[in-house]
Motif scaffolding. Sequence first.
Motif, short mmCIF file in Angstrom:
data_model
loop_
_atom_site.label_atom_id
_atom_site.label_comp_id
_atom_site.label_asym_id
_atom_site.label_seq_id
_atom_site.Cartn_x
_atom_site.Cartn_y
_atom_site.Cartn_z
N SER A 18 26.47 60.24 48.04
CA SER A 18 25.60 59.72 48.86
C SER A 18 25.89 60.10 50.08
O SER A 18 24.76 59.75 50.72
N ASN A 81 29.43 50.54 47.26
CA ASN A 81 29.42 51.29 46.16
C ASN A 81 30.91 51.30 45.48
O ASN A 81 30.90 51.33 44.16
N ALA A 228 23.11 59.55 43.40
CA ALA A 228 23.23 59.32 45.28
C ALA A 228 21.67 59.47 44.66
O ALA A 228 21.22 58.62 46.37
N HIS A 232 19.49 56.47 46.98
CA HIS A 232 18.61 57.23 49.21
C HIS A 232 16.94 56.54 48.50
O HIS A 232 16.80 56.18 49.75
#
Length: 274
Positions: A18, A81, A228, A232
């Motif tokens: 990420s 996360n 990821a 996003h």
Amino acid sequence: MTKTVLITGASSGIGRASARLFQSEGFNVIATMRDPRAAGELNELPNVHVTRLDLEDETSIEAAIATGIQRFGKIDVLINNAGYGLYGIFESIPKDRLMQQFAVNVFGVMNATRAILPHFRANGSGTIVNVSSGAGHFTLPMISAYCASKFALEGFSEALAYELQAVNIGVKLVIPHGGVGETAFQQRAAQDFANENTPEAYLPFLNRSVETFARLGGALTMTSADVAKVVHGAATDGTDRLRYFVGDETSGWLKARRELSEDDYIAYMRANFA
């Protein structure tokens, strides 16, 4: 203006992927981790600030937020996360390890969220993305503590979303299910099973379950980069959508949970480990 994201657990896996993706998409990135020495190439990327954040240390959470704001002026997105899975027969897991599972996966997320909210309210906006798991929707043996922590995270996030909508702050849940290949979930599970002081009566069931996890591990195709991309997207799509599932929804445990009756679902799950 360039937006800024703070990511916890950015030293590996989904967090690291990420950090790379947000940086490549023009974000300022505050890449946090327990040991910044693990940052590797993240230190070399422009507009990436690496700093320490340990979810079991509230002072480090506050310091990471403060230094990030000092560096970039503002934080627009928090990605919770960081987390881990605790594996083993419940009876054999020491109490302190159970407490730590919740300290990181639940209370750590709550503490990071609480710490960022005054900044988001002052800005009049903000987005929180919590990385959850399919284990917050269905359960598996050997990971009872992990499942409990992810069910708690799901409930917290959903309730929080109602509250924060009133102050223009969004809450999103990204939910990988079916396993992420390079995070070595199954391999770590098998290793921890071997280290647990498990009562002998459980051993036949434990061995069958390890075989099931190992078999499933050989079929994993989802990567941290795949997750990821969804993280996003959740952070930037501008919608009030709450949950984003990542994985094959045409088969597996999530499909069973959604489509089978309660009795049929329990029978299906038991058969997987019988």
